[in-house]
Scaffold this motif. Structure first.
Motif, PDB file in Angstrom:
ATOM      1  N   LEU A1280       0.739  -1.251  -0.098  1.00 12.33           N
ATOM      2  CA  LEU A1280      -0.054  -0.066   0.047  1.00 12.33           C
ATOM      3  C   LEU A1280       0.767   1.399  -0.059  1.00 12.33           C
ATOM      4  CD1 LEU A1280      -2.825  -1.032   2.628  1.00 12.33           C
ATOM      5  CD2 LEU A1280      -3.012  -0.945   0.142  1.00 12.33           C
ATOM      6  N   GLN A1281       2.116   1.475   0.795  1.00  8.85           N
ATOM      7  CA  GLN A1281       2.661   2.319   0.760  1.00  8.85           C
ATOM      8  C   GLN A1281       3.427   2.788  -0.501  1.00  8.85           C
ATOM      9  OE1 GLN A1281       6.182   1.695   3.085  1.00  8.85           O
ATOM     10  NE2 GLN A1281       6.039  -0.530   2.927  1.00  8.85           N
ATOM     11  N   PHE A1282       3.478   1.997  -1.582  1.00  3.38           N
ATOM     12  CA  PHE A1282       3.834   2.365  -2.952  1.00  3.38           C
ATOM     13  C   PHE A1282       2.937   2.749  -3.909  1.00  3.38           C
ATOM     14  CE2 PHE A1282       6.792  -1.081  -1.192  1.00  3.38           C
ATOM     15  CZ  PHE A1282       7.901  -0.167  -0.870  1.00  3.38           C
ATOM     16  N   LEU A1283       1.687   2.605  -3.415  1.00  2.97           N
ATOM     17  CA  LEU A1283       0.500   3.115  -4.275  1.00  2.97           C
ATOM     18  C   LEU A1283       0.548   4.690  -4.235  1.00  2.97           C
ATOM     19  CD1 LEU A1283      -2.104   0.427  -3.776  1.00  2.97           C
ATOM     20  CD2 LEU A1283      -0.774   0.761  -5.580  1.00  2.97           C
ATOM     21  N   TYR A1284       0.982   5.583  -5.249  1.00  2.38           N
ATOM     22  CA  TYR A1284       1.110   6.718  -5.205  1.00  2.38           C
ATOM     23  C   TYR A1284      -0.066   7.601  -5.909  1.00  2.38           C
ATOM     24  CZ  TYR A1284       5.729   5.594  -3.932  1.00  2.38           C
ATOM     25  OH  TYR A1284       6.980   4.802  -3.227  1.00  2.38           O
ATOM     26  N   LEU A1285      -0.806   6.842  -6.516  1.00  2.00           N
ATOM     27  CA  LEU A1285      -1.848   7.487  -7.276  1.00  2.00           C
ATOM     28  C   LEU A1285      -2.923   8.561  -6.396  1.00  2.00           C
ATOM     29  CD1 LEU A1285      -2.854   4.745  -9.510  1.00  2.00           C
ATOM     30  CD2 LEU A1285      -1.727   6.485 -10.127  1.00  2.00           C
ATOM     31  N   SER A1286      -3.429   9.725  -7.034  1.00  5.46           N
ATOM     32  CA  SER A1286      -4.125  10.305  -6.472  1.00  5.46           C
ATOM     33  C   SER A1286      -5.641  10.378  -7.051  1.00  5.46           C
ATOM     34  CB  SER A1286      -3.608  11.933  -6.761  1.00  5.46           C
ATOM     35  OG  SER A1286      -3.837  12.270  -7.974  1.00  5.46           O
ATOM     36  N   PRO A1287      -6.467  10.782  -6.115  1.00  8.25           N
ATOM     37  CA  PRO A1287      -8.048  10.570  -6.785  1.00  8.25           C
ATOM     38  C   PRO A1287      -8.107  11.716  -7.766  1.00  8.25           C
ATOM     39  CG  PRO A1287      -7.864  10.916  -4.360  1.00  8.25           C
ATOM     40  CD  PRO A1287      -6.549  11.064  -4.723  1.00  8.25           C
ATOM     41  N   THR A1311     -11.187  -2.914  10.129  1.00 12.39           N
ATOM     42  CA  THR A1311     -10.184  -2.769  11.138  1.00 12.39           C
ATOM     43  C   THR A1311      -8.968  -2.638  10.414  1.00 12.39           C
ATOM     44  OG1 THR A1311     -11.445  -4.368  12.494  1.00 12.39           O
ATOM     45  CG2 THR A1311      -9.046  -4.399  12.892  1.00 12.39           C
ATOM     46  N   ARG A1312      -8.903  -3.340   9.337  1.00  9.47           N
ATOM     47  CA  ARG A1312      -7.328  -3.086   8.462  1.00  9.47           C
ATOM     48  C   ARG A1312      -7.315  -1.629   8.113  1.00  9.47           C
ATOM     49  NH1 ARG A1312      -7.895  -9.042   5.180  1.00  9.47           N
ATOM     50  NH2 ARG A1312      -7.517 -10.330   7.206  1.00  9.47           N
ATOM     51  N   TYR A1313      -8.482  -0.961   7.673  1.00 13.36           N
ATOM     52  CA  TYR A1313      -8.446   0.340   6.887  1.00 13.36           C
ATOM     53  C   TYR A1313      -7.714   1.262   8.130  1.00 13.36           C
ATOM     54  CZ  TYR A1313     -11.228  -0.889   3.069  1.00 13.36           C
ATOM     55  OH  TYR A1313     -11.823  -1.453   1.852  1.00 13.36           O
ATOM     56  N   ARG A1314      -8.369   1.002   9.424  1.00 16.27           N
ATOM     57  CA  ARG A1314      -7.812   1.778  10.511  1.00 16.27           C
ATOM     58  C   ARG A1314      -6.471   1.617  11.102  1.00 16.27           C
ATOM     59  NH1 ARG A1314     -12.322   1.416  15.054  1.00 16.27           N
ATOM     60  NH2 ARG A1314     -11.051   3.119  15.960  1.00 16.27           N
ATOM     61  N   ALA A1315      -6.160   0.155  10.670  1.00 20.20           N
ATOM     62  CA  ALA A1315      -4.895   0.021  11.179  1.00 20.20           C
ATOM     63  C   ALA A1315      -3.609   0.470  10.313  1.00 20.20           C
ATOM     64  CB  ALA A1315      -4.687  -1.647  11.224  1.00 20.20           C
ATOM     65  N   ILE A1322      -0.148   4.295   5.399  1.00 22.30           N
ATOM     66  CA  ILE A1322      -0.430   4.973   4.216  1.00 22.30           C
ATOM     67  C   ILE A1322      -0.729   6.203   4.798  1.00 22.30           C
ATOM     68  CG2 ILE A1322      -1.492   3.280   2.806  1.00 22.30           C
ATOM     69  CD1 ILE A1322      -4.008   3.990   3.919  1.00 22.30           C
ATOM     70  N   THR A1323      -0.364   7.245   4.170  1.00 18.63           N
ATOM     71  CA  THR A1323      -0.653   8.507   4.620  1.00 18.63           C
ATOM     72  C   THR A1323      -1.324   9.352   3.370  1.00 18.63           C
ATOM     73  OG1 THR A1323       1.564   9.530   3.597  1.00 18.63           O
ATOM     74  CG2 THR A1323       1.512   8.581   6.034  1.00 18.63           C
ATOM     75  N   VAL A1330      -5.573   5.745  -1.632  1.00 21.73           N
ATOM     76  CA  VAL A1330      -6.083   4.711  -0.630  1.00 21.73           C
ATOM     77  C   VAL A1330      -6.188   5.369   0.542  1.00 21.73           C
ATOM     78  CG1 VAL A1330      -4.760   2.875  -1.967  1.00 21.73           C
ATOM     79  CG2 VAL A1330      -3.568   4.218  -0.216  1.00 21.73           C
ATOM     80  N   HIS A1331      -5.704   6.277   1.117  1.00 22.20           N
ATOM     81  CA  HIS A1331      -6.002   6.864   2.159  1.00 22.20           C
ATOM     82  C   HIS A1331      -7.479   7.763   2.348  1.00 22.20           C
ATOM     83  CE1 HIS A1331      -6.052  10.170   5.489  1.00 22.20           C
ATOM     84  NE2 HIS A1331      -5.048   9.195   5.831  1.00 22.20           N
TER      85      HIS A1331
END
Length: 1349
Positions: A1280-1287, A1311-1315, A1322-1323, A1330-1331
């Motif tokens: 997930l941290q390498f998915l740089y696409l923006s909306p 739960t996984r989203y919140r984690a 992800i930021t 994805v954020h």
């Protein structure tokens, strides 16, 4: 003396005579029949025979063997195959019986034996042994009284049972009833209603004593104890048993209390028909059952009344049923030996009840009449068409498959014959498609699973001609298909290359499963091989040997012989191995040739009609020639065996030389025999064998005479019905001459190579063999082309007339002439006597004087107008192979629903149009400077445009069918003709280009050369992509720049725009065609296909295309086929020294295939992305192979650009909503497996590539399966941290609502989203898309939880 009954006497007279005869009881019969073995003792057993060596009849032996086998379970497949009706359990619920309600503690004195110094207790002597002549023994001998056993007499002596037992001698202490009688106990009466003692206790006193014991025990119990025991007993009984017990008590109440108890019980029992099951349970009831009778009488009178009402209804039904009996029961007692009236048999003779009404869309068991037709559910037919059976559906006539199987296994000859006859009719109707919409599963599959193959195989060994005749017929209709053979015969002269199909099972069609079967077949049983391949199992079970025995020794009738030859033909079509097994069966081919293809036909020249012959032995049969033609088509070695060992050519020459009017055969049979002889001759000429070629040279004058006859006497517009078979014979003869031309064309080549001692063909060891030139030269056949051209000119001019109505046979004759001229002109240029000027002159003359007038005629336009109606590619029919079981294949010429393949129907124009288009293409190739508007009139016609337009938008379900090859060749010829014409408009060129793209996935294996021709001459030719040229020049569709390409941090160069990619595709068309042609098919396959299509005799080893698992070369996603090959090669171990980086040639091939895919998806989307097919998901998965096949392919800027362009086209126009992603592609077990591999590859080598990330994002839409989101947000959350696409980037291709709606409801995912958000995986800055998705779903879930709380 008594008189015999006369014809005029009535029933009363006969009854009077019977009474007079019975009154004379002293009359002795003239014959006394004594059957000592059939007398039974009172216990029902047969007496022991006087001597073990006494002779027994055959029927007695059968009965004894049957009794021995009753306890042995039949382990054969036939017993397991027939569906058994489940029987009801005999015992039901087994409940432990309690001897007493309050059993006292056992006393040791009651059961312990007396101490003894010996090892065993002392035996007690039976006193009855000393007085065998007592009164008991005398009474036992009285008639009607059974002799009592020693044990029973000893019990009577002790007073325990029978006469010596009374209330003072009972051993069981019974508690006396209380002084004050209980009203509930008094209501039970002085005698039992339930226990009768019938068959167990001979005297009524025993029943009364048991009843008194029960009353005493009930009196000693409190009311609560009685109710508790009552509830316990009720829980152990079924509702039917409880109702029965209550009806007994209610019946006694109806009879009154003042009558006899025994009569009351009998009256209650007569009110209901008691089954043996209930009798056995009722007679064993203990004191608890009496408690039910007493308690329920006072407390549940309503239930007794309802049970009585049901009993009365049953009595009324029985009375109504008795009124329908064919004879009253009292009347039946007057007949001799009818003193015991069997009501069940009388009721069996009454009228059948109507069938139960069906619910909406409710299925029912299929029942068949004697002709094999399925009867309607409520059919009312005569018994002569189908009988009624008193089974589960007595009101329905006909036989179910289970009942037919039972009949086939019957010991009665007539029943076996009738059952086999019905099976044969059923299989015939099934092959004709009459049951396609009626049965589920398919009927033949159901019959094979039930064991019909073994059933028919065993019936072949039956000595009765009634049985083996129908068994042969049934096996013929099961494994063979008359419609398939008829369609192949109609398509034989004009189909491309004259090729034959192989027809095997799906197991044999797969190379892997076939090799496994070859290894393991020895360890398998016959029924196990049947489940894999029926024909292979028949060969293994010596069916060929049995059929040879029938032909050689039994000599059956004509129809049975024809059926046997049809079965052998089907075996030969199966595979080369099966064909060799047939040819290697001792004496089989010799018997067929000597009996049904005789050398001497003098008996047919005597004038005696064949109808007067008692058998077909000694008569030439065309079916035998058809069998030999299929065998010869399997390979060169088999053809050489027929020619050299069995001297087939001597017979063929005799049959083609027969004058039909001089032989005693019917004219139709004689002409069809000549037709098959020419057809077999043509197949033998395909291999260039010496004897068939020499026969052509020897009988050359006969061929010339035949052609002169057709030129002068045969017309297409006169007497068409009578000339039908003349047309067919002429078509086969001209086709054989065309093969002779092909052989003669190789003479100069082989002569030159033989002079230089150069090898021509390679043997198995690779050594080149020098072949001698054929005995037929090009000069030998110089007169034939002129005669054929004259015939063609005559017949085409007749077809062009308004009064001519072309027939299928007439078009086939004209098509054979076109095929002959195509073979002649295409090989003329390779001859030493070739003259270029003469060839051009003759070509122009043929073109201008013969072909052009016909194309300009309205008759030709009418032929083009009916193309869509007779097109297999345009029809929406489903292939008939879907009805075939996996272990028995067919061609499926009868489609689902019973319609014959449109291509071969009687009004089809393809027998002429296909050879005619081949001739046009050949002439245009030979004479490129030939300028004439003839091709333009064909290509610019509205009829052709309508046909191509319909073909482009049709589902093309019949593309895999064997006969569709003819239509594919016709379309390929037409499209190549369009490539030679310069005057066709641009709009029509685009239509031709779309038709070529549609046609490419329809090409069959064995026609690989067509694929190369279409790619290099039509699809990848700039003239057919003029719309792409306009886009490349910037004057085309301006909507190409409607999106900005994604920029990737992994690429140094920016991605190409849509217009740049289109321009690059147009400029690289030639390279794209050559690269794809080399990548899609191998060079070896193209060469082998060209040999078959070019008809090179010395290089042809077989004209049969083996049955394969997938008959088509390409699938719908054919532009990406090189990617699939690269993905498979990924798992092949690399050689030492080879790196893991992609090779330049691999990068070029992938680039070209992606360019072709982009051109199809962008500019030909209605072909590659039809709206009716859900192919968007599969396209996405195939495109993702560019990431999975190598770790660096997607890093190439060009490849990345076209990958992005292809996925954008897939997502456009609402394509994102069609991404269901439920069907996996080849190489993956499931779509989840595919996505997990894609995520792992992204995490390993992606470098955050935006195009790669777009492929990962598409399956995260909310309508896609949840497994994709669980995979990415779960175990693979590091990606997930390498998915740089923006909306903003994704919104241009997919609306953001696709990821946000509907709200996520899975708590684990929340739960996984919140984690992921909470841990910083992800930021919002690094991973905005994805954020946003995670934050949205988590917030909605929590707010909904708060509102719910």
């Amino acid at each position: 003396m008594f008189q015999r009954p006369r014809a005029g006497e009535t029933e009363e007279d006969l009854m009077l005579q019977q009474e007079q005869l019975v009154a004379q009881g002293k009359m002795q019969p003239s014959v006394k029949l004594v059957r000592p073995d059939k007398r039974k003792t009172e216990d029902g057993s047969l007496p022991e025979p006087a001597s073990s060596n006494a002779p027994r009849s055959k029927f007695a032996q059968d009965r004894a063997n049957k009794k021995k086998k009753e306890s042995i379970k039949d382990q054969t497949v036939l017993a397991e195959s027939v569906h058994r009706i489940p029987r009801a359990a005999v015992l039901g619920h087994v409940v432990e019986r309690k001897a007493a309600l309050r059993p006292s503690a056992p006393s040791l004195a009651q059961w312990c034996p007396h101490p003894s110094p010996h090892g065993f207790p002392q035996p007690s002597a039976l006193h009855t042994l000393a007085n065998d002549g007592t009164e008991d023994s005398d009474k036992a001998g009285v008639k009607g009284r059974a002799k009592k056993s020693l044990y029973m007499r000893e019990l009577e002596r002790q007073g325990l049972v029978g006469r010596g037992r009374d209330s003072t001698t009972t051993t069981t202490a019974v508690t006396a009833p209380p002084a004050t009688p209980d009203p509930s106990i008094v209501a039970l009466g002085s005698s039992s209603v339930i226990i009768r003692g019938d068959g167990v206790l001979k005297e009524k006193s025993e029943v009364d004593k048991i009843h008194q014991e029960n009353l005493s025990r009930l009196s000693a119990m409190t009311h609560q104890e009685r109710m508790r025991e009552r509830e316990e007993l009720l829980s152990c009984l079924s509702e039917e048993q409880i109702a029965f017990l209550r009806s007994l008590r209610q019946g006694r109440r109806r009879q009154g209390t003042g009558g006899d108890e025994a009569e009351a019980e009998a009256g209650a029992g007569a009110g209901r028909e008691v089954t043996p099951m209930e009798c056995s349970e009722v007679q064993g009831m203990n004191v608890k059952e009496e408690g039910i009778g007493g308690e329920t009488e006072g407390n549940e009178d309503g239930e007794f009344e309802r049970a009585a009402a049901r009993t009365e209804e049953k009595e009324e039904k029985d009375n109504a049923a008795s009124s329908d009996l064919p004879i009253p029961p009292k009347e039946a007692e007057k007949w001799v030996h009818m003193d015991k009236v069997e009501m069940e048999k009388l009721q069996w003779m009454t009228s059948m009840p109507p069938p139960r009404p069906l619910q909406d869309n409710e299925g029912f068991v299929a029942r068949f009449d004697f002709k094999g037709d399925i009867l309607p559910y409520s059919a009312d037919i005569s018994y002569r068409q189908a009988l009624h059976h008193h089974g589960e559906e007595p009101g329905r006539p006909g036989y179910s498959l289970d009942e037919i199987f039972v009949m086939v296994r019957s010991q009665v000859l007539q029943q076996r014959h009738q059952g086999l006859q019905m099976l044969a009719n059923i299989f015939r109707n099934a092959k004709e498609g009459l049951y396609d919409r009626c049965t589920n599963p398919p009927l033949i599959q159901l019959a094979i699973e039930a064991g019909v193959v073994l059933l028919l195989r065993f019936a072949l060994d039956d000595p009765s001609h009634l049985v083996y005749r129908e068994a042969v017929r049934g096996l013929h209709h099961l494994v063979a298909s008359d419609p398939d053979e008829l369609c192949l015969a109609l398509a034989h002269p004009w189909t491309p290359g004259g090729l034959e199909p192989g027809v095997a099972s799906e197991v044999h069609a797969s190379d892997k499963t076939r090799q496994e079967l070859d290894k393991e077949e020895q360890d398998l049983r016959d029924h196990e091989v049947i489940k894999l391949d029926v024909v292979r199992a028949l060969v293994r079970m010596d069916t060929l040997v049995r059929l040879r025995y029938l032909l050689e020794k039994v000599r059956p009738e004509a129809q049975t012989v024809i059926d046997i030859l049809a079965i052998l033909t089907r075996v030969a079509r199966h595979s080369l191995t099966a064909a060799w097994s047939l040819a290697s069966t001792p004496r089989l081919l010799s018997v067929i040739l000597d009996s049904f293809l005789p050398h001497n036909v003098s008996s047919l020249l005597t004038g005696a009609s064949v109808a007067s012959m008692s058998s077909v032995y000694g008569v030439p049969l065309r079916h035998a020639l058809h069998l030999l033609r299929v065998l010869a088509g399997k390979g060169r070695q088999l053809a050489a065996l027929l020619v050299n060992t069995y001297q087939v050519m001597d017979r063929l020459v005799v049959y083609v030389s027969l004058e039909p009017s001089e032989v005693s055969l019917p004219l139709q049979e004689a002409l069809m025999l000549s037709q098959e002889a020419y057809s077999l001759w043509s197949v033998l000429l395909t291999y260039g064998l010496s004897k068939p070629v020499e026969a052509v040279a020897s009988f050359y004058p006969m061929f010339v005479r035949q052609l002169v006859f057709y030129r002068d006497k045969v017309s297409l517009n006169q007497d068409q019905d009578n000339n039908k078979f003349n047309y067919d014979v002429g078509a086969q003869m001209v086709a054989a001459l065309g093969r002779a031309v092909e052989v003669a064309a190789t003479h100069s080549l082989l002569e030159a190579r033989a002079r230089l001692n150069q090898g021509t063909v390679a043997e198995a060891d690779g050594k080149m063999v020098v072949l001698p030139p054929p005995p037929l030269t090009w000069a030998h056949l110089q007169d034939l082309p002129h005669l054929v051209e004259t015939c063609l000119a005559k017949w085409l001019s007749q077809l062009a007339r308004d009064d001519c109505r072309p027939t299928f046979s007439g078009l086939r004759l004209v098509g054979s002439c076109c095929t002959f001229l195509t073979a002649y002109y295409s090989r003329w240029k390779d001859q030493t006597s070739y003259s270029h000027q003469e060839c051009l002159a003759r070509t122009e003359n043929l073109y201008n004087t013969i072909i052009s007038p016909f194309i300009s005629s309205p008759a030709f336009m009418q032929l083009l107008a009916v193309l869509p109606a007779h097109s297999s590619l345009c029809s929406g029919l489903q292939p008939g192979t879907s009805r075939d079981p996996i272990n028995l294949g067919s061609l499926g010429c009868v489609t689902l629903g019973g319609t014959v393949v449109p291509l071969i129907q009687s009004s089809s124009p393809f027998p002429l149009l296909l050879p005619f288009s081949s001739l046009l293409l050949t002439l245009n190739t030979l004479h490129p400077a030939l300028i004439h508007p003839t091709p333009d009139r064909l290509l610019e016609s509205e009829q052709v445009a309508t046909y191509l337009e319909k073909m482009c938008v049709s589902p093309r379900r019949l593309a895999p069918h064997w006969l569709t090859r003819a239509e594919v060749y016709f379309l390929a010829n037409t499209l190549q003709l369009a490539g030679t014409s310069a005057s066709v408009g641009s709009a029509r060129k685009v239509l031709f280009h779309e038709a070529a793209l549609s046609l490419l996935p329809c090409i069959h294996k064995g026609d690989e050369h067509l694929l190369k021709e279409l790619l290099t001459k039509v699809i990848c030719v700039p003239e057919f992509t003029c719309d792409l040229a306009e886009v490349a020049r910037g004057i085309g569709d301006m909507s190409l720049s409607d999106y900005e390409p994604l920029r990737s941090p992994a690429l140094h160069q920016p991605a190409l725009t849509a217009s740049q990619m289109t321009s690059s595709v147009f400029q690289s068309l030639t390279s794209i065609g050559s690269e794809l042609a080399a990548a899609l098919v191998t060079k070896k396959e193209v060469v082998a296909s060209s040999v078959l299509a070019g008809r090179v005799p010395f290089a042809t080893n077989s004209i049969t295309i083996s049955h394969v698992e997938d008959p088509l070369i390409l699938d719908q996603f054919w532009p990406l086929t090189p990617l699939k090959y690269a993905f498979k090669d990924r798992w092949v171990p690399c050689k030492e020294g080879e790196g893991t980086q992609s090779k330049p040639e691999d990068i070029l091939t992938v680039t070209r295939c992606l360019q072709m895919a982009y051109m199809g998806l962008k500019h030909r989307s209605r072909i590659l992305l039809p709206p009716s097919a859900a192919s968007h998901s599969s396209w996405l998965q195939h495109l993702s192979l560019a990431f999975l096949s190598a770790s660096d392919l997607f890093l190439d800027p060009t490849i990345s650009s076209y990958l992005q362009g292809c996925v954008v086209e897939l997502l456009g126009k609402g394509g994102y909503a069609k991404m269901t992603l439920q069907q996996p592609i080849e190489g993956f077990s499931s779509t989840s497996d595919w996505y997990r591999n894609l995520v792992d590859q992204y995490q390993a080598v992606s470098y955050g590539d935006s195009t790669f990330a777009l492929f990962l994002i598409v399956p995260l839409q909310q309508h896609c399966p949840k497994e994709f989101r669980t995979t990415l947000w779960g175990d693979a959350c590091d990606a997930l941290q390498f998915l740089y696409l923006s909306p903003e980037q994704v919104r241009r291709f997919i609306p953001l609502e696709q990821f946000l709606e509907p709200p996520e409801e899975d708590e684990g995912l929340i739960t996984r989203y919140r984690a992921a958000v909470g841990t910083g995986t992800i930021t919002a800055k690094r991973n905005p898309l994805v954020h946003t998705i995670a934050e949205h779903h988590a917030r909605l879930f929590l707010s909904h939880a708060v509102e719910t709380r």
